[in-house]
Design an enzyme around this catalytic site. Structure first.
Site, PDB file in Angstrom:
ATOM      1  N   HIS A  28      39.185 107.541  14.694  1.00 55.85           N
ATOM      2  CA  HIS A  28      39.951 108.053  13.547  1.00 55.85           C
ATOM      3  C   HIS A  28      39.598 107.253  12.287  1.00 55.85           C
ATOM      4  O   HIS A  28      39.374 107.828  11.219  1.00 55.85           O
ATOM      5  CB  HIS A  28      41.460 107.890  13.774  1.00 55.85           C
ATOM      6  CG  HIS A  28      42.052 108.749  14.842  1.00 55.85           C
ATOM      7  ND1 HIS A  28      42.854 108.232  15.834  1.00 55.85           N
ATOM      8  CD2 HIS A  28      41.991 110.083  15.067  1.00 55.85           C
ATOM      9  CE1 HIS A  28      43.265 109.219  16.624  1.00 55.85           C
ATOM     10  NE2 HIS A  28      42.750 110.358  16.181  1.00 55.85           N
ATOM     11  N   ARG A 102      33.963 115.299  17.633  1.00 56.19           N
ATOM     12  CA  ARG A 102      33.202 114.305  18.406  1.00 56.19           C
ATOM     13  C   ARG A 102      32.089 114.952  19.210  1.00 56.19           C
ATOM     14  O   ARG A 102      31.002 114.429  19.322  1.00 56.19           O
ATOM     15  CB  ARG A 102      34.138 113.559  19.375  1.00 56.19           C
ATOM     16  CG  ARG A 102      35.159 112.701  18.698  1.00 56.19           C
ATOM     17  CD  ARG A 102      36.272 112.346  19.637  1.00 56.19           C
ATOM     18  NE  ARG A 102      37.015 113.538  20.032  1.00 56.19           N
ATOM     19  CZ  ARG A 102      38.157 113.533  20.697  1.00 56.19           C
ATOM     20  NH1 ARG A 102      38.689 112.390  21.059  1.00 56.19           N
ATOM     21  NH2 ARG A 102      38.763 114.650  21.007  1.00 56.19           N
ATOM     22  N   SER A 140      42.746 109.247  21.750  1.00 55.46           N
ATOM     23  CA  SER A 140      44.032 108.552  21.887  1.00 55.46           C
ATOM     24  C   SER A 140      44.518 108.641  23.331  1.00 55.46           C
ATOM     25  O   SER A 140      45.081 107.689  23.872  1.00 55.46           O
ATOM     26  CB  SER A 140      45.077 109.181  20.961  1.00 55.46           C
ATOM     27  OG  SER A 140      44.683 109.052  19.628  1.00 55.46           O
TER      28      SER A 140
END
Ligand code: PNS
Length: 172
Positions: A28, A102, A140
């Site tokens: 991030h 990504r 995450s």
């Protein structure tokens, strides 16, 4: 002063970077740093009413971690939002939404969201940026599960997030 890399316009380019950020990762942060070079103002927006079950950190904690980790970037602000992203973007006078991609596996979900947001508010563009290669596998969700099992995530999250993850594990 962060220099604007896109063609200068008469009005400042305000970009929203939305997400759950539970927790913030170096992936991030990499996207945030890239976005901050393009935008005049980058607003990091933490979703309040997420459908994701069992958040590890409260929205307030996530906002705090984001603020702590971005103090070196002058054109960043952090806020929480409820409801539709396009409503929040409109209220902030933003012209664009930023999302990180990504891998190809992110693309389908991101395309659907971008198209739905365009349907809801055609004037707001979605911009995609790729993080550095070394973060392409970082999420995450993985950070939480590895940290919970005592794995070393020190190279994948900023120090303030690492400290909070360790604290959370100690108290669990
Ligand atoms: O980090 P995440 O969880 O992938 O972020 C998802 C987020 C916050 C960008 C997305 O869930 C969102 O924008 N939610 C707000 C609700 C909304 O606007 N929905 C319509 C667009 S699909």
């Amino acid at each position: 002063m962060v220099e604007r890399m896109l063609k200068p316009m008469s009005s400042p380019l305000i970009v929203i970077y939305p997400g759950s950020f539970d927790p913030l990762t170096n992936g991030h942060l990499d996207v945030i740093a890239r976005g901050a070079k393009l935008a005049d103002e980058l607003v990091i927006a933490v979703l309040r009413n997420s459908s994701k079950p069992d958040p590890l950190f409260s929205v307030e904690e996530r906002e705090e971690m984001l603020r702590e980790a971005t103090t070196h970037l002058p054109n960043i602000s952090v806020a929480a939002f409820d409801g539709l992203l396009v409503d929040f973007a409109r209220a902030r006078g933003a012209q664009a939404v930023l999302r990180g991609i990504r891998a190809i596996s992110d693309y389908e979900y991101e395309l659907q969201m971008a198209m739905m947001n365009r349907k809801l508010e055609p004037s707001i563009e979605t911009l995609f940026l790729m993080p550095a290669e070394k973060y392409t596998y970082v999420s995450s969700r993985l950070i939480k599960s590895v940290a919970k099992l005592g794995g070393d995530v020190s190279e994948l999250v900023p120090p303030n997030v690492l400290a909070r993850l360790k604290d959370r594990s100690r108290r669990a």
